[in-house]
Design an enzyme around this catalytic site. Structure first.
Site, PDB file in Angstrom:
ATOM      1  N   ARG A  38       0.839  -1.187   0.000  1.00 28.16           N
ATOM      2  CA  ARG A  38       0.000   0.000   0.000  1.00 28.16           C
ATOM      3  C   ARG A  38       0.874   1.236   0.000  1.00 28.16           C
ATOM      4  NH1 ARG A  38      -0.667   2.177   5.020  1.00 28.16           N
ATOM      5  NH2 ARG A  38      -2.686   3.033   4.486  1.00 28.16           N
ATOM      6  N   LEU A  39       0.217   2.354  -0.165  1.00 28.59           N
ATOM      7  CA  LEU A  39       0.875   3.652  -0.136  1.00 28.59           C
ATOM      8  C   LEU A  39      -0.081   4.580   0.583  1.00 28.59           C
ATOM      9  CD1 LEU A  39       3.502   4.899  -1.246  1.00 28.59           C
ATOM     10  CD2 LEU A  39       2.278   5.429  -3.344  1.00 28.59           C
ATOM     11  N   ASP A  40       0.411   5.288   1.600  1.00 25.64           N
ATOM     12  CA  ASP A  40      -0.461   6.160   2.380  1.00 25.64           C
ATOM     13  C   ASP A  40      -1.195   7.155   1.500  1.00 25.64           C
ATOM     14  OD1 ASP A  40       0.268   5.037   4.861  1.00 25.64           O
ATOM     15  OD2 ASP A  40       2.009   6.350   5.011  1.00 25.64           O
ATOM     16  N   THR A  41      -2.346   7.591   1.953  1.00 28.17           N
ATOM     17  CA  THR A  41      -3.172   8.538   1.218  1.00 28.17           C
ATOM     18  C   THR A  41      -2.398   9.809   0.888  1.00 28.17           C
ATOM     19  OG1 THR A  41      -5.109   7.643   2.329  1.00 28.17           O
ATOM     20  CG2 THR A  41      -5.385   9.771   1.258  1.00 28.17           C
ATOM     21  N   SER A  43       0.783  10.092   0.414  1.00 28.11           N
ATOM     22  CA  SER A  43       1.987   9.808  -0.367  1.00 28.11           C
ATOM     23  C   SER A  43       1.592   9.589  -1.822  1.00 28.11           C
ATOM     24  CB  SER A  43       2.697   8.568   0.178  1.00 28.11           C
ATOM     25  OG  SER A  43       3.141   8.797   1.494  1.00 28.11           O
TER      26      SER A  43
END
Length: 182
Positions: A38-41, A43
């Site tokens: 995943r990738l933080d919102t 980022s």
């Protein structure tokens, strides 16, 4: 199937609707693919999606030590000596981050506009860092740079292993063949 997606800022890494933010469904009309990690919102950058469960596991599980390359725009102007703790492994309280490869870089070429833009302070410069890590714990890069006194203002994941953002516009994706591992 393997998709490389250039995730914009404020997009949530899920296909189900979200009350405040756009989701992957708003950008990727391909059925039965799932994010490998995943990738933080807050980022941006490379997110890999696949319909292959074994590949998804290999790309996202920490035991496989897939190197992830990040570009971090930090507040302040670190000198090489300021980066030593990151290269040696920094204690973040709940875990000690493994040593990172880190260097100061020029602002990446062909960087897209971020909406909203980062906060800028008139008398405080910003610096771009390239960090390579094989972990991927929650908000790890942001926590690492903050710990050494240079908070991250903008974070872009440029690459995961052999896959990178080259040629992928913001909000777009490419289908690629899996690169063979030896």
């Amino acid at each position: 199937m393997l998709l490389l997606f250039n995730k914009p800022f404020n997009v949530v890494c899920q296909f189900t609707p979200h009350e405040k933010h756009a989701t992957l469904k708003d950008y990727i009309p391909v059925p039965n693919v799932y994010a490998a990690g995943r990738l933080d919102t807050d980022s941006e950058g490379l997110l890999i999606l696949t319909d292959d469960g074994a590949l998804q596991h290999r790309l996202s599980h920490p035991k496989h030590k897939e190197v992830k390359t990040y570009w971090a725009q930090v507040e302040g102007a670190p000198a090489a000596a300021d980066l030593l703790p990151l290269q040696q492994g920094v204690d973040l309280g709940d875990f000690v981050a493994q040593p990172a490869q880190v260097k100061i870089i020029a602002e990446p070429a062909h960087l897209w506009h971020r909406d909203p833009p980062i906060r800028e302070r008139k008398h405080i410069p910003t610096t771009w860092l390239e960090l390579k890590i094989s972990e991927g714990k929650n908000r790890q890069v942001r926590r690492m740079t903050a710990k050494v006194g240079f908070p991250t203002l903008r974070l872009i994941r440029y690459a995961i292993g052999p896959y990178n953002l080259d040629g992928i516009l913001l909000g777009e994706y490419q289908t690629v063949e899996e690169k063979v591992r030896k």
